[in-house]
Design a protein around this motif. Structure first.
Motif, mmCIF file in Angstrom:
data_model
loop_
_atom_site.group_PDB
_atom_site.id
_atom_site.type_symbol
_atom_site.label_atom_id
_atom_site.label_comp_id
_atom_site.label_asym_id
_atom_site.label_seq_id
_atom_site.Cartn_x
_atom_site.Cartn_y
_atom_site.Cartn_z
ATOM 1 N N ILE A 73 0.868 -1.185 0.000
ATOM 2 C CA ILE A 73 0.000 0.000 0.000
ATOM 3 C C ILE A 73 0.900 1.227 0.000
ATOM 4 O O ILE A 73 1.352 1.694 1.052
ATOM 5 N N GLY A 74 1.186 1.709 -1.191
ATOM 6 C CA GLY A 74 2.082 2.847 -1.330
ATOM 7 C C GLY A 74 1.345 4.164 -1.213
ATOM 8 O O GLY A 74 0.152 4.223 -0.882
ATOM 9 N N GLY A 75 2.050 5.255 -1.529
ATOM 10 C CA GLY A 75 1.430 6.561 -1.418
ATOM 11 C C GLY A 75 0.378 6.813 -2.482
ATOM 12 O O GLY A 75 -0.638 7.455 -2.225
ATOM 13 N N GLY A 76 0.619 6.326 -3.720
ATOM 14 C CA GLY A 76 -0.304 6.598 -4.809
ATOM 15 C C GLY A 76 -1.023 5.394 -5.355
ATOM 16 O O GLY A 76 -2.049 5.534 -6.030
ATOM 17 N N THR A 77 -0.487 4.201 -5.108
ATOM 18 C CA THR A 77 -1.099 2.986 -5.641
ATOM 19 C C THR A 77 -1.033 1.875 -4.600
ATOM 20 O O THR A 77 -0.236 1.926 -3.660
ATOM 21 N N THR A 78 -1.887 0.882 -4.799
ATOM 22 C CA THR A 78 -1.799 -0.354 -4.031
ATOM 23 C C THR A 78 -1.613 -1.496 -5.017
ATOM 24 O O THR A 78 -2.301 -1.557 -6.047
ATOM 25 N N ASP A 79 -0.668 -2.380 -4.718
ATOM 26 C CA ASP A 79 -0.360 -3.494 -5.613
ATOM 27 C C ASP A 79 -0.358 -4.793 -4.833
ATOM 28 O O ASP A 79 0.095 -4.835 -3.678
ATOM 29 N N CYS A 80 -0.862 -5.831 -5.468
ATOM 30 C CA CYS A 80 -0.847 -7.176 -4.880
ATOM 31 C C CYS A 80 -0.176 -8.139 -5.846
ATOM 32 O O CYS A 80 -0.429 -8.102 -7.053
ATOM 33 N N SER A 81 0.663 -8.986 -5.305
ATOM 34 C CA SER A 81 1.266 -10.063 -6.086
ATOM 35 C C SER A 81 1.184 -11.345 -5.276
ATOM 36 O O SER A 81 1.509 -11.352 -4.082
ATOM 37 N N MET A 82 0.735 -12.404 -5.926
ATOM 38 C CA MET A 82 0.760 -13.725 -5.318
ATOM 39 C C MET A 82 1.992 -14.446 -5.869
ATOM 40 O O MET A 82 2.130 -14.632 -7.082
ATOM 41 N N ILE A 83 2.896 -14.819 -4.960
ATOM 42 C CA ILE A 83 4.205 -15.326 -5.386
ATOM 43 C C ILE A 83 4.545 -16.588 -4.605
ATOM 44 O O ILE A 83 4.400 -16.630 -3.369
ATOM 45 N N ARG A 84 5.023 -17.618 -5.310
ATOM 46 C CA ARG A 84 5.627 -18.771 -4.644
ATOM 47 C C ARG A 84 7.094 -18.441 -4.401
ATOM 48 O O ARG A 84 7.823 -18.084 -5.319
ATOM 49 N N MET A 85 7.512 -18.545 -3.152
ATOM 50 C CA MET A 85 8.872 -18.135 -2.832
ATOM 51 C C MET A 85 9.453 -18.977 -1.711
ATOM 52 O O MET A 85 8.729 -19.674 -0.993
ATOM 53 N N GLY A 86 10.756 -18.902 -1.575
ATOM 54 C CA GLY A 86 11.448 -19.667 -0.556
ATOM 55 C C GLY A 86 12.759 -20.205 -1.100
ATOM 56 O O GLY A 86 13.219 -19.812 -2.181
ATOM 57 N N PRO A 87 13.382 -21.142 -0.391
ATOM 58 C CA PRO A 87 14.702 -21.654 -0.798
ATOM 59 C C PRO A 87 14.744 -22.242 -2.204
ATOM 60 O O PRO A 87 15.776 -22.159 -2.881
ATOM 61 N N SER A 88 13.633 -22.827 -2.667
ATOM 62 C CA SER A 88 13.633 -23.455 -3.991
ATOM 63 C C SER A 88 13.658 -22.433 -5.116
ATOM 64 O O SER A 88 13.997 -22.763 -6.254
ATOM 65 N N TYR A 89 13.252 -21.193 -4.827
ATOM 66 C CA TYR A 89 13.130 -20.171 -5.862
ATOM 67 C C TYR A 89 14.173 -19.065 -5.741
ATOM 68 O O TYR A 89 14.450 -18.361 -6.716
ATOM 69 N N ARG A 90 14.775 -18.919 -4.573
ATOM 70 C CA ARG A 90 15.527 -17.735 -4.221
ATOM 71 C C ARG A 90 16.665 -17.419 -5.196
ATOM 72 O O ARG A 90 16.913 -16.266 -5.526
ATOM 73 N N ASP A 91 17.369 -18.422 -5.656
ATOM 74 C CA ASP A 91 18.555 -18.177 -6.469
ATOM 75 C C ASP A 91 18.289 -18.256 -7.965
ATOM 76 O O ASP A 91 19.229 -18.173 -8.771
ATOM 77 N N LYS A 92 17.022 -18.380 -8.355
ATOM 78 C CA LYS A 92 16.693 -18.447 -9.773
ATOM 79 C C LYS A 92 16.637 -17.054 -10.374
ATOM 80 O O LYS A 92 15.994 -16.162 -9.840
ATOM 81 N N THR A 93 17.314 -16.870 -11.499
ATOM 82 C CA THR A 93 17.258 -15.587 -12.199
ATOM 83 C C THR A 93 15.944 -15.435 -12.946
ATOM 84 O O THR A 93 15.333 -14.375 -12.960
ATOM 85 N N ASP A 94 15.487 -16.524 -13.562
ATOM 86 C CA ASP A 94 14.243 -16.514 -14.331
ATOM 87 C C ASP A 94 13.233 -17.395 -13.604
ATOM 88 O O ASP A 94 13.429 -18.603 -13.480
ATOM 89 N N ARG A 95 12.147 -16.811 -13.113
ATOM 90 C CA ARG A 95 11.209 -17.572 -12.293
ATOM 91 C C ARG A 95 9.758 -17.188 -12.583
ATOM 92 O O ARG A 95 8.985 -16.869 -11.683
#
Length: 450
Positions: free
Chosen positions: A216-238
């Motif tokens: 919730i920023g000053g001018g916009t609100t953005d939502c992203s649903m993301i799978r994340m964690g150790p399996s994804y952390r070091d991937k450049t393209d995900r």
């Protein structure tokens, strides 16, 4: 050297990576956050100051035309710019508050970048505004680091403010990129702000999770649903880990404006009537505080509108209230009113009541505001944030393991309660409300430029 650059609606910040840890850089005194404000002697001073004191030339012939016109107008007004006449951040706000009638003040230019109907000359001027702010920040960061900074990842919302859809987003991103190039960045990339915040949160995870990031920023609100964690952390393209993105043009500024409109503007005549029992026109109380709407601000502060306001005062049942509104026009006080609403919003996140005190030339306007009144005032923009969350859930066809809330207005217990009601039983976590996006942008810059 590279940085992550959060060019925000409310504040700007930058970060570098020290090993695997982001570090925010002081930009104004000891503060790592500089308010997104600029103050100059005149509107035309911005373009001339860039040329004279930053050594930055326009990017095209139209920019050169703007510069020539600016110099001519300043000479005609007898204005000779001196070093230090263009100020930023808290210093800009202080200069404006000291004498609002005699300066040109801009808050949150990011709010205008996606506006529809902008002429080319307006777009170039916004580029000058952004370039000036970016140049100042770049110089401050380089002075602190004692290194040249040539590469940056800049954060951007899913959708910029504006009604033009993809065209508005392209326009806004182009202004940011052109301004950054003129400011001296050679390699520029962009990343969605909620994704950047998620990348910073991901660094803490010891197991994979599906995370709903609500920024919730000053001018916009953005939502992203993301799978994340150790399996994804070091991937450049995900791409497979990014399940959904949604953004709306509602943010902390909109909450401030809504609160100001409902609870502060009655002291300036909102809800009052004429002697014949006719209600005062609503837009005369909305336009001065609609600080993220170019057309509304232009309409209210037009010289011709002063005559309209004076007629309303003569017809008013309570002329002293309309006289206050005339003072808002004469002294360009809309920004001040919204600033007082922001102070109330912040205080009401920790206490049940707040006394707002707005100084005018002959009096102080005091208004008591309760947390219940805040909740009622922001009901409409808050409901749009809930709709955004619902859209992210529908788009992803998944349910999060955790909600990660960030951005200044994410501190609001009202908005947190709405998230809890929408997703009961899903834990809500928060990191650095103001710095998580910047830290994530620095992490992304490390992967992009290393």
């Amino acid at each position: 050297m590279f940085i992550g650059f959060d060019y925000g609606t409310a504040n700007c910040s930058v970060a570098v990576m020290e090993g695997n840890t982001p570090r925010l850089i002081p930009l104004e005194g000891d503060s790592c956050f500089i308010p997104s404000t600029l103050c100059a002697p005149t509107r035309e001073s911005v373009s001339e100051y860039l040329y004279r004191f930053f050594g930055l030339t326009p990017s095209d012939k139209l920019g050169e035309q703007i510069l020539r016109s600016a110099i001519a107008n300043n000479r005609e007004e007898g204005i000779e710019l001196m070093h230090g006449d263009l100020v930023f951040g808290q210093a800009a706000l202080d200069t404006y508050l000291d004498d609002p009638e005699e300066v040109y003040y801009v808050k949150s230019p990011k709010s205008f970048l996606g506006a529809t109907g902008l002429r080319d000359i307006q777009i170039r001027f916004f580029e000058d505004l952004v370039c000036a702010m970016m140049s100042n920040i770049k110089q401050q960061a380089e002075s602190h680091l004692q290194q040249d900074i040539t590469q940056t990842v800049i954060g951007r919302p899913i959708n910029f403010q504006g009604l033009g859809g993809d065209k508005a987003n392209m326009q806004a991103e182009a202004i940011l990129k052109n301004a950054a190039l003129r400011a001296g960045f050679q390699d520029i990339a962009f990343q969605f702000e909620p994704v950047a915040a998620g990348l910073d949160y991901e660094s803490q995870l010891t197991e994979d999770k599906t995370v709903l990031v609500v920024d919730i920023g000053g001018g916009t609100t953005d939502c992203s649903m993301i799978r994340m964690g150790p399996s994804y952390r070091d991937k450049t393209d995900r791409p497979d880990s990014l399940l959904s993105h949604c953004g709306c043009r509602v943010g902390g500024n909109d909450l401030d404006i809504a609160l100001a409109f409902e609870n502060l503007m009655p002291a300036f005549g909102k809800n009052s009537k004429s002697q014949r029992g006719i209600e005062m026109p609503v837009m005369q109380f909305w336009n001065p505080i609609a600080i993220n709407n170019v057309a509304a601000q232009t309409d209210f502060y037009a010289t011709s509108n002063l005559k309209v306001l004076d007629q309303l005062r003569r017809d008013a049942e309570s002329p002293q209230l309309l006289q206050r509104l005339i003072e808002v026009h004469q002294q360009t006080l809309g920004y001040q009113i919204v600033r007082h609403a922001e102070e109330a919003k912040i205080s009401l996140s920790e206490q049940p009541e707040f006394l707002s005190s707005i100084p005018l030339s002959a009096s102080q306007i005091e208004t008591h505001i309760s947390s219940g009144q805040l909740a009622e005032a922001i009901e409409t923009p808050a409901s749009k944030i809930v709709e955004l969350v619902q859209g992210a859930l529908t788009q992803s066809q998944d349910k999060p393991d955790v909600i990660y809330m960030t951005g200044g207005s994410a501190r609001s217990p009202i908005l947190r309660a709405l998230m809890e009601r929408e997703l009961p039983g899903v834990p809500i976590v928060a990191g650095d409300y103001f710095g998580s996006v910047t830290a994530g942008l620095a992490r992304h810059a490390q992967r992009t430029f290393s």
